[in-house]
Design a protein around this motif. Structure first.
Motif, short mmCIF file in Angstrom:
data_model
loop_
_atom_site.label_atom_id
_atom_site.label_comp_id
_atom_site.label_asym_id
_atom_site.label_seq_id
_atom_site.Cartn_x
_atom_site.Cartn_y
_atom_site.Cartn_z
N THR A 394 30.17 43.04 45.12
CA THR A 394 31.11 42.02 45.77
C THR A 394 32.51 42.16 45.91
N VAL A 395 33.20 41.59 46.63
CA VAL A 395 34.75 41.75 46.40
C VAL A 395 35.13 40.14 46.31
N ARG A 396 35.94 40.18 44.91
CA ARG A 396 36.26 38.91 44.08
C ARG A 396 37.70 39.19 44.02
N ASP A 397 38.39 38.23 44.35
CA ASP A 397 40.05 38.43 44.19
C ASP A 397 40.39 39.84 44.53
N GLY A 398 40.12 40.43 45.67
CA GLY A 398 40.50 41.42 46.01
C GLY A 398 40.01 42.74 45.31
N ARG A 399 38.97 42.63 44.38
CA ARG A 399 38.49 43.76 43.54
C ARG A 399 37.01 43.70 43.46
N TYR A 400 36.52 45.17 43.38
CA TYR A 400 35.08 45.22 43.46
C TYR A 400 34.35 44.72 41.91
N THR A 401 33.35 44.06 42.29
CA THR A 401 32.82 43.48 41.10
C THR A 401 31.34 43.53 41.26
N ALA A 402 30.52 44.11 40.28
CA ALA A 402 29.05 44.29 40.15
C ALA A 402 28.35 42.92 39.84
N VAL A 403 27.42 42.38 40.63
CA VAL A 403 26.72 41.02 40.11
C VAL A 403 25.39 41.37 40.22
N PRO A 404 25.06 40.85 39.04
CA PRO A 404 23.32 41.16 38.97
C PRO A 404 22.87 39.80 39.92
N VAL A 405 21.80 40.16 40.59
CA VAL A 405 21.13 39.20 41.65
C VAL A 405 19.62 39.15 41.45
N ARG A 406 19.03 38.10 41.83
CA ARG A 406 17.73 37.78 41.93
C ARG A 406 17.23 37.91 43.11
N LEU A 407 16.24 38.54 43.42
CA LEU A 407 15.61 38.80 44.86
C LEU A 407 14.70 38.06 45.07
N GLY A 408 14.47 37.38 46.48
CA GLY A 408 13.34 36.63 46.79
C GLY A 408 12.43 37.32 47.70
N VAL A 409 12.40 37.09 49.21
CA VAL A 409 11.56 37.83 50.03
C VAL A 409 12.24 39.22 50.36
N GLN A 410 11.59 40.10 50.64
CA GLN A 410 12.31 41.52 50.81
C GLN A 410 11.36 42.09 52.33
N ASP A 433 28.12 53.87 45.74
CA ASP A 433 28.53 54.63 44.86
C ASP A 433 29.80 55.40 44.68
N GLN A 434 30.57 54.85 45.65
CA GLN A 434 32.16 55.21 45.73
C GLN A 434 33.12 54.30 45.30
N VAL A 435 32.54 53.24 44.45
CA VAL A 435 33.27 52.12 43.95
C VAL A 435 33.35 52.00 42.58
N GLY A 436 34.03 51.40 41.92
CA GLY A 436 34.01 51.13 40.60
C GLY A 436 34.56 49.73 40.20
N ALA A 437 34.02 49.19 38.98
CA ALA A 437 34.41 47.77 38.61
C ALA A 437 35.76 47.59 38.56
N GLY A 438 36.38 46.67 38.97
CA GLY A 438 37.76 46.30 39.07
C GLY A 438 38.56 47.01 39.98
N GLU A 439 38.20 48.02 40.59
CA GLU A 439 38.86 48.85 41.48
C GLU A 439 39.42 47.80 42.70
N GLU A 440 40.49 47.87 43.11
CA GLU A 440 41.24 47.31 44.20
C GLU A 440 40.75 47.43 45.62
N VAL A 441 40.47 46.63 46.47
CA VAL A 441 39.83 46.98 47.81
C VAL A 441 41.15 47.30 48.47
N PRO A 442 41.03 48.28 49.24
CA PRO A 442 42.21 48.89 50.13
C PRO A 442 42.38 47.73 51.21
#
Length: 442
Positions: A394-410, A433-442
């Protein structure tokens, strides 16, 4: 194993924002962003299937003889109980005539002989053996008949006849014991034995007459007629009762290029299929669902069906039963048979009614096993595995953040997010695969 999931459409509209551009064909996928939306997700289990008729009954010749009358034509609709064909069996007719003559000659009372109780006992034992052999032969022969209604009727008649004879035989045995004790006359015992002999003769005639009646083939169900039938594992014979031979194993009434394997007036062997009645009043489907998906399928689940024979047409269907026992494919995969009711189809482009399918046609069945309405959804491509968990970048505060999620209907294209991401959140839908945690979103 045949297993896939169909495209699932979410109600929300995803806005895709390209972040970088590929400079050449072998460049990595560009990072793209979208928004988590509120929508509806359908989880689809796709399975191969076949159109089935409600039932199909093949009537076979219960004895060798001549196909004297054929009352139907291929494609003709018949009602339950209609006479379809009549077989003439000279051997069976002779047996019935002999049984009728035996009834006329059966003693109606008086003495059986002059040899006293010893002769009485010998005659009774001989009569019991003859009756036991007749009932056993009749029961064995009736069990070989493929027509369930004819088989049930004859077996019921044999059972009833055997019970009646056992009662009469027991009465003659009681009379003999009374004679031996000196409390009854021999003539009285002889009368009881004569009654048993006459009952045996009458029952033999009734069984022979029932066998003659079985030569008139009647429709066991209402439906459409097809002459002949599928290959049979063995002949249907009244062997002991009729004294006729059996059809060769694997014989069939279906011959390519002709309407009927046996013409009217032709000779027919016991067990040869004569007529098949197919009940097409209610068509269904038989689907093979993989073991990994079958627990999601239950009674009442709706489905969409496509037929190879009707491109562009869709047919609704509803699950009515799921088999408990599995089937194993030639490749070793385990699947379960799911039975569905098939509705009337239509063409998606014109709305016109689709043609009525025929039993045996191949189908692709898409079962809507689960649905989530008003759910938070993201594209399936947004979900990746990180540290053994389902994750969305996800994008939070302008930076990439990996967020664990729980899935439902797929679904295949869209999935429900139960926790971790909220509607409106910006998420990476491509190029994770091209982003890293904390990297700034262009």
């Amino acid at each position: 194993m045949y297993r896939s999931r169909a495209v699932v459409v979410a109600a929300g509209v995803l806005v895709l924002l390209p972040m970088t551009a590929a400079s050449c064909d072998d460049a990595p996928d560009p990072v793209r962003l979208g928004n988590a939306e509120v929508g509806t997700v359908d989880e689809i289990v796709e399975a191969p299937g076949t159109v089935t008729a409600r039932t199909a009954a093949t009537l076979t010749a219960p004895a060798s003889g001549t196909l004297r009358e054929l009352h139907v034509e291929p494609g003709q609709r018949v009602r339950k109980g209609d006479v379809l064909a009549v077989i003439d069996s000279p051997e069976l007719s002779r047996r019935r005539d002999a049984a009728a003559e035996a009834v006329e000659q059966a003693p109606s009372g008086g003495t059986v002989g002059t040899g006293g109780t010893a002769e009485f006992a010998a005659v009774r034992a001989r009569t019991d053996r003859q009756a036991a052999d007749a009932f056993e032969q009749a029961r064995t022969a009736a069990a070989q008949i493929t027509d369930p209604q004819v088989k049930k009727t004859l077996l019921h008649q044999v059972d009833a006849a055997e019970r009646n004879y056992e009662t009469a035989s027991a009465a003659s045995a009681t009379a003999l014991r009374s004679v031996q004790r000196g409390v009854a006359s021999l003539s009285r015992a002889m009368g009881a034995l004569s009654a048993a002999q006459r009952l045996q003769a009458e029952q033999a005639y009734e069984l022979a007459d029932a066998a003659v009646d079985a030569l008139t083939l009647r429709a066991p169900v209402a439906g459409v007629v097809q002459l002949g039938g599928p290959p049979q594992a063995g002949g249907s014979s009244l062997a002991g009762l009729l004294g006729s031979g059996q059809a060769p194993s694997g014989s069939s009434g279906a011959v390519s290029g002709v309407d009927a394997a046996v013409p009217e007036g032709g000779w027919i062997t016991a067990g040869t299929p004569v007529v098949t009645v197919v009940d097409t009043g209610r068509l269904g489907l038989s689907a093979e669902v993989d073991e990994t998906d079958v627990l999601l399928v239950g009674e009442g689940v709706e489905a969409e069906v496509e037929l190879d024979a009707a491109p562009g047409a869709g047919y609704p269907a509803t699950v009515r039963a799921v088999d408990l026992l599995p089937t194993t494919s030639a490749r070793g995969g385990v699947s379960y048979r799911v039975r569905l009711e098939l509705g009337e189809g239509s063409f998606a482009d014109s709305g016109e009614a689709a043609p009525v399918p025929r039993p045996g046609m191949s189908a692709v069945i898409r079962l809507k096993v689960r649905q989530a309405a008003g759910a938070v959804t993201v594209p399936a491509s947004a979900v990746v595995r990180a540290d053994g968990r389902d994750t969305v970048w996800t994008v939070r505060d302008g930076r990439y953040t990996a967020v664990p999620v729980r899935l439902g209907v797929q679904g295949e294209d869209t999935v429900q997010i139960v926790s971790g991401v909220s509607a409106g959140d910006r998420v990476v839908v491509a190029g994770a695969d091209q982003v890293g945690a904390g990297e700034e979103v262009p």
